[in-house]
Design an enzyme around this catalytic site. Sequence first.
Site, mmCIF file in Angstrom:
data_model
loop_
_atom_site.group_PDB
_atom_site.id
_atom_site.type_symbol
_atom_site.label_atom_id
_atom_site.label_comp_id
_atom_site.label_asym_id
_atom_site.label_seq_id
_atom_site.Cartn_x
_atom_site.Cartn_y
_atom_site.Cartn_z
ATOM 1 C CG HIS A 52 42.445 -0.460 -47.592
ATOM 2 N ND1 HIS A 52 40.677 0.139 -47.490
ATOM 3 C CD2 HIS A 52 42.447 -0.970 -46.207
ATOM 4 C CE1 HIS A 52 40.669 -1.440 -47.042
ATOM 5 N NE2 HIS A 52 41.655 -1.904 -45.854
ATOM 6 C CE1 TYR A 120 38.243 -4.539 -41.208
ATOM 7 C CE2 TYR A 120 35.922 -4.411 -41.384
ATOM 8 C CZ TYR A 120 37.069 -3.759 -40.877
ATOM 9 O OH TYR A 120 37.050 -2.309 -40.542
#
Length: 152
Positions: A52, A120
């Site tokens: 992605h 993240y």
Amino acid sequence: MIDGVRIKKLKKHCDDRGFFAELVRDDEKDILSRFGQASWSMSYPGVIKAFHYHEKQDDLWFFPSGNAQVVLFDLRKDSETHGETDVYYMGEENPIMLLIPKGIAHGYRVLGERPAVIIYFTTQSYNVESPDEKRIEWNDQRIGFDWNTKFR
């Protein structure tokens, strides 16, 4: 290295109790230009989560447990590294932070026999109404990445 990608080696401060390490600081403008969101995910051994990319946000990845093969592919037509692929091995064996700029397709494969955990940070918060997340198949021919382990 793909243009704009940054690696931050983590510095562990160890003593008889364990260790401490800083992941990202607000005064590190070269690693994360703006704080948007922090997220946490776990994937099982052998799982491939790819690919992605984002049009608006940068990602900063860290694998605190387990190990992963991280693959980046530069989709940016105006980049000097357009069409290049980078591979990074991240996790317990190589504790680094990896900045992934917008326009870079990214994904990973969990290595070993244990799950991998990723934490993240992004420069934008996730928008459920209009997600900044474009998908590409894990085996897309444009990227042409071979996810198989190379026995040498």
